[in-house]
Motif scaffolding. Structure first.
Motif, PDB file in Angstrom:
ATOM      1  N   PHE A 187       0.785  -1.328   0.021  1.00 35.71           N
ATOM      2  CA  PHE A 187      -0.018   0.081  -0.092  1.00 35.71           C
ATOM      3  C   PHE A 187       0.909   1.134  -0.175  1.00 35.71           C
ATOM      4  N   CYS A 188       2.126   1.157   0.514  1.00 39.72           N
ATOM      5  CA  CYS A 188       2.952   2.342   0.344  1.00 39.72           C
ATOM      6  C   CYS A 188       3.402   2.584  -1.070  1.00 39.72           C
ATOM      7  N   VAL A 189       3.169   1.640  -1.991  1.00 35.22           N
ATOM      8  CA  VAL A 189       3.275   1.918  -3.422  1.00 35.22           C
ATOM      9  C   VAL A 189       1.972   2.150  -4.050  1.00 35.22           C
ATOM     10  N   VAL A 190       1.000   1.339  -4.152  1.00 33.14           N
ATOM     11  CA  VAL A 190      -0.122   1.552  -4.548  1.00 33.14           C
ATOM     12  C   VAL A 190      -0.931   2.729  -4.295  1.00 33.14           C
ATOM     13  N   ALA A 191      -1.079   3.045  -3.083  1.00 29.91           N
ATOM     14  CA  ALA A 191      -1.854   4.351  -2.750  1.00 29.91           C
ATOM     15  C   ALA A 191      -1.406   5.585  -3.183  1.00 29.91           C
ATOM     16  N   PRO A 192      -0.217   6.039  -3.136  1.00 30.89           N
ATOM     17  CA  PRO A 192       0.240   7.178  -3.468  1.00 30.89           C
ATOM     18  C   PRO A 192       0.019   7.233  -5.098  1.00 30.89           C
ATOM     19  N   MET A 193       0.418   5.947  -5.727  1.00 32.55           N
ATOM     20  CA  MET A 193       0.437   5.853  -7.197  1.00 32.55           C
ATOM     21  C   MET A 193      -0.957   5.906  -7.640  1.00 32.55           C
ATOM     22  N   TYR A 194      -2.248   5.707  -7.005  1.00 32.76           N
ATOM     23  CA  TYR A 194      -3.710   5.658  -7.371  1.00 32.76           C
ATOM     24  C   TYR A 194      -3.997   7.104  -6.941  1.00 32.76           C
ATOM     25  N   ILE A 195      -3.665   7.723  -6.036  1.00 29.58           N
ATOM     26  CA  ILE A 195      -4.103   9.108  -5.628  1.00 29.58           C
ATOM     27  C   ILE A 195      -3.417  10.192  -6.475  1.00 29.58           C
ATOM     28  N   SER A 196      -2.279   9.884  -7.169  1.00 27.31           N
ATOM     29  CA  SER A 196      -1.506  10.888  -8.053  1.00 27.31           C
ATOM     30  C   SER A 196      -2.178  10.715  -9.395  1.00 27.31           C
ATOM     31  N   GLU A 197      -2.919   9.655  -9.870  1.00 31.50           N
ATOM     32  CA  GLU A 197      -3.501   9.420 -10.974  1.00 31.50           C
ATOM     33  C   GLU A 197      -5.019   9.839 -11.085  1.00 31.50           C
ATOM     34  N   GLY A 439       4.904  10.344  -6.033  1.00 34.69           N
ATOM     35  CA  GLY A 439       3.773  10.129  -7.042  1.00 34.69           C
ATOM     36  C   GLY A 439       3.851  11.307  -8.254  1.00 34.69           C
ATOM     37  N   GLU A 440       4.669  12.469  -7.685  1.00 32.90           N
ATOM     38  CA  GLU A 440       4.532  13.476  -8.992  1.00 32.90           C
ATOM     39  C   GLU A 440       5.575  13.460  -9.929  1.00 32.90           C
ATOM     40  N   LEU A 441       6.755  12.676  -9.625  1.00 30.68           N
ATOM     41  CA  LEU A 441       7.967  12.863 -10.565  1.00 30.68           C
ATOM     42  C   LEU A 441       8.067  11.925 -11.628  1.00 30.68           C
ATOM     43  N   PHE A 442       7.107  10.955 -11.942  1.00 28.83           N
ATOM     44  CA  PHE A 442       7.364   9.973 -12.929  1.00 28.83           C
ATOM     45  C   PHE A 442       6.275   9.980 -13.829  1.00 28.83           C
ATOM     46  N   LEU A 443       6.626   9.639 -15.054  1.00 24.85           N
ATOM     47  CA  LEU A 443       5.448   9.494 -16.313  1.00 24.85           C
ATOM     48  C   LEU A 443       4.800   8.050 -16.136  1.00 24.85           C
ATOM     49  N   PRO A 444       3.869   7.812 -16.530  1.00 25.12           N
ATOM     50  CA  PRO A 444       3.147   6.551 -16.418  1.00 25.12           C
ATOM     51  C   PRO A 444       3.979   5.324 -16.831  1.00 25.12           C
ATOM     52  N   ASP A 445       4.727   5.497 -17.670  1.00 26.44           N
ATOM     53  CA  ASP A 445       5.324   4.332 -18.201  1.00 26.44           C
ATOM     54  C   ASP A 445       6.472   3.681 -17.343  1.00 26.44           C
TER      55      ASP A 445
END
Length: 518
Positions: A187-197, A439-445
């Protein structure tokens, strides 16, 4: 080369538009944008709802991280005399390493009585599980989506608490703590990823700090409830958090970024309508996302993180922010909370001190969530590291005088003030912001892989600090240990001031332009 990129982007745009026109689901009335009526507006309510539901995973992680604090004394063969020794932190979260800051009476039943060595394993297995859980989560999120990944990785939370509740041996506790670590890392990975998207640019910062905020809420819940109930009752109450999370995830949509990445343009538009409101301009928003995807490679691997300048710089920044978070000295300050309160003349017991710390963390992290999109990331990081560095240096000087036999009774209030200021500034800066910027610094790929590596680096730092802190205290002394962390924070101030740019209000393409040196 640039003309070839333009041609490919136009071809991809024409292809997706053609697919949308040919897709019967694209004729869904929900997809119609009311542009002709001039009623284009977005609603932020469901974005907050979606972020809060996803961050129930952070609450679950917070309860897992703080669980050992009130529990280990209840299941110990001999309750440790030092009630605050051996604590480390993950962000604002306390990981007890063999002892507990909240002394409670032993339970009447003796089905579990752990030795000191067994307590250490119960504490450290969560960090090991979190490191291993973060490792594959990025790949799983790219394969099945962010929402389904959260649903799958929520299952170990539930199984772990069941294992702990009915544990009749140390082995079952080991199993439960390892499982709960896997879910925590995931969840430390997927939660920030989901929120940023899912977040609009205007509230991306506020939503991004919710992960740390809900983490501290979970910790405070355990501090409060754990001081009043038995460890089995506490564990049963903690089980309800992932159960609520499971039902909440059922109503959430997948992120528009992931759906568009998979070529599901109509579904991405429906997701945007659910999140941003039916009167949002979904076509324009979808096109912005598509433009960001066009900048990225179709299927980037781990090597692209290092070969692409923007991705490489983003990864370095993310890992360094996590390093500074863990080496901020938050562990040392929590370790000495009770002695510092006592030196100031306080008669509060350890449980009350822990609750006070938890309340300060929650209030100030909430304050950070309100300030982040106004003040900006960089200024809060600079403020945080500067004040923490000064507080740590003063604490080091205080313990140097105390250990050398000097009378410090007249300045007992000074370390107490430093602790309060330290907790406040950590909670508004290095507590939540590294998770947000990750979550802000990377493109989706490359986002999934980069976020996974960053979280693994965070947990590696947790492990290093946990294992080395006691040795530093014994071999170097309290004063040098505090000065070491003060030096780390001074280095953080210099790094942020010289190398970091503000990301508040910037689009993904603007952030990538900076990272690529343009």
């Amino acid at each position: 080369m640039d003309s070839e990129k333009v041609v490919r982007a136009m071809a991809r745009w024409w292809q997706t538009v053609s697919q949308e026109d040919a897709d019967p689901s694209a004729r869904n009335p929900m997809l119609y944008d009311p542009l002709q009526d001039g009623v284009v507006k977005t609603s932020k309510t469901r974005q907050y709802v979606a972020a809060l539901i996803m961050c129930l995973g952070a609450v679950a992680a917070g309860t897992a991280l703080a669980w050992t604090s009130p529990v280990l004394d209840q299941i110990s063969v001999h309750p440790p005399a030092n009630t605050t020794a051996g604590n480390s932190t993950m962000g604002n979260a306390t990981i007890a390493n063999g002892t507990s800051p909240i002394p409670l009476p032993l339970p009447s039943e003796d089905r579990l009585q752990l030795t000191a060595g067994q307590q250490t394993w119960v504490s450290s297995l969560l960090a090991i599980g979190a490191f291993l859980g973060a490792m594959p989560t990025g790949y799983i999120a790219d394969a099945i989506g962010r929402r389904y990944t959260a649903m799958v990785m929520n299952v170990p939370f539930i199984l772990a608490w069941i294992s702990i509740i009915f544990a009749n041996s140390a082995g079952w506790l080991y199993f439960g703590r390892f499982l709960i670590g896997i879910s925590t890392g995931s969840f430390c990975v997927v939660a920030p990823m989901y929120i940023s998207e899912i977040a609009e640019t205007s509230i991306r910062g506020t939503l991004g700090t919710l992960f740390q905020l809900l983490l501290t809420v979970g910790i405070l819940f355990v501090y409060l409830v754990g001081s009043m109930v038995s460890w089995t009752t506490l564990s049963t109450l903690c089980l309800f958090v992932p159960i609520f999370l499971f039902f909440g995830l059922l109503i959430l949509p997948e992120t528009p970024v992931y759906l568009l990445k998979k070529g599901q343009r109509a579904e991405a538009a429906l997701s945007l309508k659910w999140l941003w409101g039916r009167y949002c301009d979904s076509r324009s928003a979808i096109q912005v996302i598509q433009n960001d995807l066009d900048q990225a490679a179709a299927d980037a691997g781990i090597l692209d993180l290092f070969s692409n300048r923007g991705a490489r710089n983003g990864l370095v920044i993310s890992i360094l922010l996590m390093f500074f978070q863990q080496f901020s000295g938050i562990n040392a300050v929590i370790f000495y909370t009770v002695p510092i309160f006592q030196s100031a003349g306080s008669t509060l017991d350890a449980s009350v001190c822990s609750i006070i710390v938890g309340v300060v963390q929650v209030i100030m992290t909430l304050t950070a969530s309100l300030l982040i999109d106004r003040a900006g990331r960089k200024i809060l990081l600079l403020f945080s590291s500067t004040v923490m560095s000064i507080c740590l240096a003063i604490l080091g000087a205080y313990f140097d005088m105390k250990d050398s036999g000097k009378d410090v009774s007249s300045i007992g209030w000074l370390p107490l003030l430093c602790v309060v200021l330290f907790m406040i500034t950590f909670s508004v800066g290095y507590g939540p912001i590294p998770w947000l910027m990750m979550g802000e610094l990377f493109l989706p790929d490359v986002k999934a892989t980069a976020v996974a590596i960053t979280v693994m680096a965070n947990w590696l730092c947790v492990f290093i600090v946990t294992k080395s802190f006691g040795t530093m205290i014994e071999s170097l002394g309290s004063d040098v240990t505090f000065w070491f962390f003060a030096t780390c924070m001074a280095a953080a101030t210099i790094y942020v001031a010289t190398m970091l740019q503000e990301t508040k209000g910037k689009s993904a393409s603007q952030i990538q332009s900076w990272l690529n040196g343009r």
